[in-house]
Write a protein that holds these residues in place. Structure first.
Motif, short mmCIF file in Angstrom:
data_model
loop_
_atom_site.label_atom_id
_atom_site.label_comp_id
_atom_site.label_asym_id
_atom_site.label_seq_id
_atom_site.Cartn_x
_atom_site.Cartn_y
_atom_site.Cartn_z
N PHE A 110 0.84 -1.20 0.00
CA PHE A 110 0.00 0.00 0.00
C PHE A 110 0.87 1.25 0.00
CE2 PHE A 110 -1.79 3.51 2.41
CZ PHE A 110 -2.85 3.85 1.59
N PHE A 111 1.84 1.33 0.92
CA PHE A 111 2.67 2.53 1.02
C PHE A 111 3.57 2.71 -0.19
CE2 PHE A 111 1.58 2.10 5.61
CZ PHE A 111 0.93 3.32 5.73
N THR A 112 3.97 1.63 -0.82
CA THR A 112 4.75 1.73 -2.06
C THR A 112 3.90 2.35 -3.17
OG1 THR A 112 6.15 -0.15 -1.47
CG2 THR A 112 6.02 0.41 -3.82
N VAL A 113 2.67 1.87 -3.31
CA VAL A 113 1.76 2.44 -4.31
C VAL A 113 1.49 3.90 -3.99
CG1 VAL A 113 -0.63 2.37 -5.18
CG2 VAL A 113 0.69 0.25 -4.97
N PHE A 114 1.22 4.19 -2.72
CA PHE A 114 0.94 5.57 -2.30
C PHE A 114 2.12 6.48 -2.63
CE2 PHE A 114 0.52 9.01 0.79
CZ PHE A 114 -0.79 9.39 0.56
N SER A 115 3.33 6.02 -2.35
CA SER A 115 4.53 6.82 -2.65
C SER A 115 4.70 7.03 -4.14
CB SER A 115 5.78 6.12 -2.11
OG SER A 115 5.74 6.09 -0.72
N ARG A 116 4.41 6.00 -4.92
CA ARG A 116 4.53 6.13 -6.37
C ARG A 116 3.53 7.15 -6.91
NH1 ARG A 116 4.13 0.64 -9.15
NH2 ARG A 116 4.64 1.89 -10.96
N ILE A 117 2.33 7.16 -6.35
CA ILE A 117 1.32 8.13 -6.77
C ILE A 117 1.78 9.54 -6.41
CG2 ILE A 117 -1.03 8.98 -6.36
CD1 ILE A 117 -1.81 5.99 -5.96
N ALA A 118 2.28 9.70 -5.19
CA ALA A 118 2.73 11.02 -4.74
C ALA A 118 3.89 11.54 -5.58
CB ALA A 118 3.16 10.95 -3.26
N GLY A 119 4.71 10.63 -6.12
CA GLY A 119 5.85 11.04 -6.92
C GLY A 119 5.57 11.05 -8.41
N ALA A 120 4.34 10.71 -8.79
CA ALA A 120 4.00 10.65 -10.22
C ALA A 120 4.08 12.04 -10.84
CB ALA A 120 2.60 10.07 -10.41
N SER A 121 4.44 12.08 -12.09
CA SER A 121 4.50 13.35 -12.80
C SER A 121 3.09 13.87 -13.09
CB SER A 121 5.21 13.16 -14.14
OG SER A 121 6.50 12.68 -13.94
N VAL A 122 2.93 15.16 -12.93
CA VAL A 122 1.65 15.79 -13.24
C VAL A 122 1.60 15.98 -14.76
CG1 VAL A 122 0.23 17.84 -12.90
CG2 VAL A 122 1.63 16.95 -11.01
#
Length: 125
Positions: A110-122
Motif C-alpha cells: 500500500f505505502f509503495t503504491v501511495f509513494s509512487r502516486i505522490a511522486g507521479a509526474s503531473v
C-alpha cells in the motif's frame, strides 16, 4: 527468555551445523506471503492469501495525518490508527487478523503504491 519444553516425544535431529545461506534463502522464499493488489479508481484493493480483500483509499488529507499524529506517538499504534482512519474498523480488523508477515507485506505494498502516486509526474496541459 523461553523455557525449554519437556517432552517424551522424540526430538528431530536438526542439522544446525550444515545450514547454509542457500538453505535460508529457499526457506524464506517458501514462507513469503503471496498477496496481490490492484488499483480501482482512487482505491487500493489488496488480497491476502486466504482471499480476504481489503480496500484502502489512496486519497489522504493533511488533516487526517494531523489526527494520526495527535492520537499517538507509538509507530505501531500510528499504523493501526492510519489503517482505521483510511479504511475503517473493518480494514483495521482485516489487517490485524492476518499473520504479521502478510500484514507487513500488504502495508508495504500500500505505502509503495501511495509513494509512487505522490511522486507521479503531473500531466502537462
Amino acid at each position: 527468555m523461553a523455557t525449554p519444553k519437556k517432552t517424551t516425544e522424540p526430538v528431530p535431529d536438526y542439522d544446525f551445523d550444515n545450514w547454509s545461506e542457500e538453505d535460508e534463502e529457499k526457506a524464506i522464499a517458501a514462507l513469503a506471503p503471496k498477496i496481490k493488489h490492484i488499483i480501482v479508481e482512487k482505491n487500493f484493493l489488496g488480497r491476502f492469501e486466504d482471499g480476504t480483500i481489503v480496500r484502502l483509499p489512496l486519497s489522504i488529507t493533511l488533516n487526517e495525518i494531523d489526527v494520526l499524529s495527535e492520537k499517538t506517538d507509538n509507530p505501531v499504534d500510528q499504523v493501526k490508527v492510519l489503517l482505521e482512519q483510511m479504511g475503517g474498523k473493518e480494514a483495521l480488523a482485516e489487517f490485524t487478523n492476518h499473520n504479521m508477515t502478510e500484514t507487513i507485506a500488504m502495508a508495504d505494498r500500500f505505502f509503495t503504491v501511495f509513494s509512487r502516486i505522490a511522486g507521479a509526474s503531473v500531466p502537462e496541459s
